[in-house]
Design a protein around this motif. Structure first.
Motif, PDB file in Angstrom:
ATOM      1  N   ALA A  85      68.352  -1.925 124.062  1.00 32.37           N
ATOM      2  CA  ALA A  85      69.421  -2.561 124.824  1.00 32.37           C
ATOM      3  C   ALA A  85      70.292  -1.482 125.451  1.00 32.37           C
ATOM      4  N   GLN A  86      70.963  -1.876 126.542  1.00 34.01           N
ATOM      5  CA  GLN A  86      71.779  -0.938 127.305  1.00 34.01           C
ATOM      6  C   GLN A  86      73.244  -1.347 127.259  1.00 34.01           C
ATOM      7  N   LEU A  87      74.100  -0.363 126.972  1.00 36.99           N
ATOM      8  CA  LEU A  87      75.542  -0.583 127.002  1.00 36.99           C
ATOM      9  C   LEU A  87      75.955  -0.602 128.472  1.00 36.99           C
ATOM     10  N   ILE A  88      76.507  -1.721 128.927  1.00 36.53           N
ATOM     11  CA  ILE A  88      76.813  -1.911 130.344  1.00 36.53           C
ATOM     12  C   ILE A  88      78.289  -1.693 130.662  1.00 36.53           C
ATOM     13  N   ALA A  89      79.178  -2.250 129.829  1.00 35.37           N
ATOM     14  CA  ALA A  89      80.603  -2.211 130.147  1.00 35.37           C
ATOM     15  C   ALA A  89      81.437  -2.144 128.873  1.00 35.37           C
ATOM     16  N   ARG A  90      82.720  -1.792 129.061  1.00 36.73           N
ATOM     17  CA  ARG A  90      83.649  -1.688 127.943  1.00 36.73           C
ATOM     18  C   ARG A  90      84.903  -2.509 128.244  1.00 36.73           C
ATOM     19  N   HIS A  91      85.578  -2.913 127.164  1.00 30.89           N
ATOM     20  CA  HIS A  91      86.855  -3.608 127.258  1.00 30.89           C
ATOM     21  C   HIS A  91      87.722  -3.133 126.098  1.00 30.89           C
ATOM     22  N   TRP A  92      88.862  -2.523 126.420  1.00 28.99           N
ATOM     23  CA  TRP A  92      89.775  -2.007 125.404  1.00 28.99           C
ATOM     24  C   TRP A  92      91.097  -2.749 125.455  1.00 28.99           C
ATOM     25  N   VAL A  93      91.700  -2.945 124.288  1.00 28.55           N
ATOM     26  CA  VAL A  93      93.063  -3.439 124.171  1.00 28.55           C
ATOM     27  C   VAL A  93      93.830  -2.357 123.415  1.00 28.55           C
ATOM     28  N   ILE A  94      94.796  -1.757 124.107  1.00 35.41           N
ATOM     29  CA  ILE A  94      95.572  -0.639 123.559  1.00 35.41           C
ATOM     30  C   ILE A  94      97.009  -1.118 123.395  1.00 35.41           C
ATOM     31  N   THR A  95      97.540  -1.013 122.182  1.00 41.72           N
ATOM     32  CA  THR A  95      98.887  -1.493 121.891  1.00 41.72           C
ATOM     33  C   THR A  95      99.694  -0.363 121.272  1.00 41.72           C
TER      34      THR A  95
END
Length: 138
Positions: free
Chosen positions: A42-52
């Motif tokens: 499988a291929q890592l396509i995108a990222r989503h971060w929540v920084i607080t």
């Protein structure tokens, strides 16, 4: 073993040499190891971060790949990279997820566990001889 599964492990680090606390700039690096624990490539396509930050300021970051790459991982393979962020406060947290696509077209997410970013000077961790280690909350 699940067919579609990645695991992410994080090691955060405070960067005092790139920080300016007097101006409200605290720099952190984090090294992430992503491992394909599933049974298909499988291929890592995108990222989503929540920084607080400690003041409650939340920033969301979304984008393609990680450090300019979209690694394809076969079962058992890992990809390690280091990136960073800046906070306005001496501590905060990050968590997120990766969008992954298996070679058969199945889409799934890999959660990145909440981890703590703490700006501790050497010696603040209890011993003047040992640099502080980042904490990962499970």
């Amino acid at each position: 073993m699940s067919t579609y599964q990645f695991k992410a492990e994080v090691q955060p680090e405070y960067l005092p040499g790139q920080s300016a606390p007097e101006r409200g700039v605290y720099s952190f690096a984090y090294t992430i190891t992503v491992t394909n624990t599933g049974s298909v490539a499988a291929q890592l396509i995108a990222r989503h971060w929540v920084i607080t930050d400690a003041g409650g300021h939340v920033e969301e970051v979304k984008g393609l790949g990680v450090v300019g790459q979209q690694p394809l991982l076969r079962p058992g393979e890992s990809f390690r990279y280091t990136s960073g962020c800046r906070l306005r406060t001496a501590s905060g947290t990050m968590h997120g997820s990766y969008l992954v696509v298996a070679e058969d077209g199945e889409r799934f997410e890999c959660a990145v566990p909440l981890f703590v970013l703490e700006a501790l000077a050497q010696g603040d961790a209890g011993s003047g001889d040992i640099p502080p280690q980042g904490r990962v909350l499970h």
